[in-house]
Enzyme design. Structure first.
Site, mmCIF file in Angstrom:
data_model
loop_
_atom_site.group_PDB
_atom_site.id
_atom_site.type_symbol
_atom_site.label_atom_id
_atom_site.label_comp_id
_atom_site.label_asym_id
_atom_site.label_seq_id
_atom_site.Cartn_x
_atom_site.Cartn_y
_atom_site.Cartn_z
ATOM 1 N N ARG A 74 -1.078 12.105 -8.148
ATOM 2 C CA ARG A 74 -0.652 10.831 -7.508
ATOM 3 C C ARG A 74 -1.790 9.807 -7.942
ATOM 4 O O ARG A 74 -3.017 10.030 -7.454
ATOM 5 C CB ARG A 74 -0.524 10.944 -5.971
ATOM 6 C CG ARG A 74 0.022 9.581 -5.507
ATOM 7 C CD ARG A 74 0.339 9.521 -3.973
ATOM 8 N NE ARG A 74 0.418 8.100 -3.492
ATOM 9 C CZ ARG A 74 -0.311 7.537 -2.649
ATOM 10 N NH1 ARG A 74 -1.490 8.085 -2.376
ATOM 11 N NH2 ARG A 74 0.081 6.524 -2.304
ATOM 12 N N GLU A 163 0.823 1.583 1.027
ATOM 13 C CA GLU A 163 0.356 0.943 2.515
ATOM 14 C C GLU A 163 0.421 -0.584 2.333
ATOM 15 O O GLU A 163 -0.719 -1.204 2.379
ATOM 16 C CB GLU A 163 -1.190 1.451 2.636
ATOM 17 C CG GLU A 163 -1.334 2.954 2.797
ATOM 18 C CD GLU A 163 -2.843 3.102 2.987
ATOM 19 O OE1 GLU A 163 -3.588 2.438 3.262
ATOM 20 O OE2 GLU A 163 -2.924 4.546 3.291
ATOM 21 N N ASN A 279 0.869 8.297 4.862
ATOM 22 C CA ASN A 279 -0.755 8.658 4.670
ATOM 23 C C ASN A 279 -1.064 8.629 6.258
ATOM 24 O O ASN A 279 -0.874 7.888 7.026
ATOM 25 C CB ASN A 279 -1.235 7.419 3.932
ATOM 26 C CG ASN A 279 -1.044 7.090 2.592
ATOM 27 O OD1 ASN A 279 -0.452 8.181 1.887
ATOM 28 N ND2 ASN A 279 -1.422 6.044 1.939
ATOM 29 N N GLU A 339 -1.315 11.001 1.458
ATOM 30 C CA GLU A 339 -2.622 10.810 1.446
ATOM 31 C C GLU A 339 -3.021 11.542 2.958
ATOM 32 O O GLU A 339 -2.478 11.247 3.989
ATOM 33 C CB GLU A 339 -3.201 9.374 1.484
ATOM 34 C CG GLU A 339 -3.178 8.578 0.442
ATOM 35 C CD GLU A 339 -3.792 7.296 0.279
ATOM 36 O OE1 GLU A 339 -4.643 7.030 1.354
ATOM 37 O OE2 GLU A 339 -3.408 6.596 -0.528
HETATM 38 O O1 IFM Z 1 -8.977 4.864 0.124
HETATM 39 C C1 IFM Z 1 -8.064 4.740 0.765
HETATM 40 C C2 IFM Z 1 -6.685 4.501 0.020
HETATM 41 O O2 IFM Z 1 -7.088 3.561 -1.004
HETATM 42 C C3 IFM Z 1 -5.706 3.934 1.064
HETATM 43 N N1 IFM Z 1 -5.625 4.941 2.002
HETATM 44 C C4 IFM Z 1 -6.696 5.084 2.737
HETATM 45 C C5 IFM Z 1 -7.766 5.689 1.853
HETATM 46 C C6 IFM Z 1 -8.851 5.789 2.949
HETATM 47 O O3 IFM Z 1 -9.474 4.708 3.603
#
Ligand code: IFM
Length: 436
Positions: A74, A163, A279, A339
């Site tokens: 990803r 996000e 995430n 994530e």
């Molecule tokens: O690094 C970030 C990512 O870009 C978006 N989600 C959270 C991760 C950790 O903070």
């Protein structure tokens, strides 16, 4: 602890965090190029100018990922490589770069999962007002169509925006991220236009049998104490961080009134998606305070283990989030954990190896929680670790290392950590070892 057949195992990155090469091949400046120049904005004064040099080193990084046994990657497209000024025709050099990345992935048997926006807005669009301006949503859809025209023959899995809450709230609310604006009215306009951009981009991407979705960061929000004030604070944080995005996307209604909304917008925003990316990193605890828009602060209770960035380690929160989504949103599309991961102070041993038992434990606990959610009937199709490489962690700079692969920023050497081999084994077995 086997996972369902066909479960997707991958690793994630984002363009500005890994690519570097910020002024190569016609790339225009993004809001992060500008923001990282603001004194005090980024820990250590770090910038993404070089980062992991993934722009040049993607072939070896793809080989590394494939060699570990992960079947999916990803990654995000840098909008300013495609449209240096955020509008107009696509840059052929920009498109060619991502075509080469996709080709390499496919050659190595790795499925590409493309994210179109992971926060690197072309600076020219910010100069014209940025996400608080409605036109930015239209520009985003135009850009999405350009990328899709070029890569849509081979890329099947598309995420519009990563996000949006962080892009709006940190970018235009607290100002701790680019473009560093602190204005709640602008923040709310940004929320709506990010979601509108998603809806308009869906329209552009829908032809061609793609799998389309959006990724949200979701946490359980708990009161810091049983005090009714803290309970109310937790509710406010949950609405402001989660329901403000989940509700319009999944039910076609905002939980609060937003001035920027026009007739028809919510129909676009709530158009069906094929998956929702989630995430998950931590539970959030909210405590009532007299100041601030939400009259709430986020504070981990004492005694919980925390990561380098202070986030409590609570694996079961992942199960809670997935079950909550299923229960609160009937008709929920299939989920991917897009994530999950943790920053820890990794130590490079004298022989150059990097053993990271805390990260292995973190991943182990979260994968067991994920497996439990699937057993409880939640439809989760895949898991992407955050992140493949140690990289530029936004306001935290390079100090917070989230990677399963260690990067020596002095010479760009990559060393897979113990967690990388552990996760590769999980992916190859499609199973997590039982709890210790
Ligand atoms: O690094 C970030 C990512 O870009 C978006 N989600 C959270 C991760 C950790 O903070």
């Amino acid at each position: 602890m086997r996972f369902p057949d066909g479960f997707v195992w991958g690793a994630a990155t984002a363009a500005y965090q890994v690519e570097g090469a910020v002024d190569e091949d016609g790339r225009g400046p993004s809001i992060w190029d500008t923001f990282t120049r603001v004194p005090g904005a980024i820990a250590g004064g770090d910038t993404g100018d070089v980062a992991c040099d993934h722009y040049h080193r993607y072939p070896q990084d793809v080989d590394l990922l494939a060699g570990l046994g992960l079947g999916a990657y990803r990654f995000s497209i840098a909008w300013p490589r495609i449209q240096p000024d955020g509008r107009g025709p696509a840059s052929q050099k920009g498109l060619d770069h991502y075509r080469r990345v996709v080709d390499r992935l496919l050659e190595r048997g790795v499925t590409p999962y493309v994210t179109l926006y992971h926060w690197d807005l072309p600076q020219a669009l910010q100069d014209a007002g940025g996400w608080p301006e409605r036109d930015t949503a239209h520009r985003f859809a135009e850009y999405a169509a350009l990328v899709h025209d070029a890569l849509g023959d081979t890329v099947r899995h598309w995420t519009t925006i990563n996000e949006p809450k962080v892009a709006s709230h940190a970018g235009y609310g607290t100002g701790i991220h680019a473009p560093g604006v602190r204005d709640l009215a602008l923040r709310d306009r940004a929320v709506h236009h990010l979601l509108l951009g998603h809806g308009l981009a869906l329209q552009a991407l829908r032809p061609g049998g793609n799998t389309l979705g959006i990724t949200l960061d979701v946490s359980p929000v708990l009161p810091y104490s049983p005090d009714p004030q803290d309970v109310a604070a937790a509710r406010r944080v949950d609405v402001d961080s989660h329901r403000l995005f989940l509700d319009p996307l999944l039910t076609g209604r905002y939980p609060v009134a937003l001035d920027a909304v026009r007739d028809g917008d919510l129909d676009l925003i709530a158009a069906p998606v094929d998956f929702l990316g989630v995430n998950y990193y931590r539970r959030i605890y909210a405590r009532a305070v007299p100041h601030g828009a939400l009259r709430a602060e986020e504070l981990a209770p004492p005694g919980l283990p925390v990561t380098t960035v202070g986030w409590p380690v609570e694996p079961d929160g992942l199960r809670e989030v997935l079950v909550m989504l299923r229960d609160d949103y009937p008709g929920l599309p299939p989920l991917f954990v897009t994530e999950n991961g943790a920053a820890f102070p990794d130590v490079v041993a004298a022989d150059g190896s990097v053993d990271d038992p805390l990260r292995v434990d973190y991943l182990h606990g979260h994968l067991l929680a994920l497996r439990e959610a699937i057993s409880e009937g939640v439809d989760v199709r895949g898991y992407f670790v955050w992140t493949l490489l140690d990289n530029f962690e936004w306001a935290e700079g390079f100090a917070a290392r989230f990677g399963i692969v260690h990067v020596d920023y002095a010479d760009q050497r990559r060393v897979p950590k113990t967690s990388a081999r552990w996760l590769g084994r999980v992916a190859r077995d499609n199973a997590v070892p039982p709890p210790k």
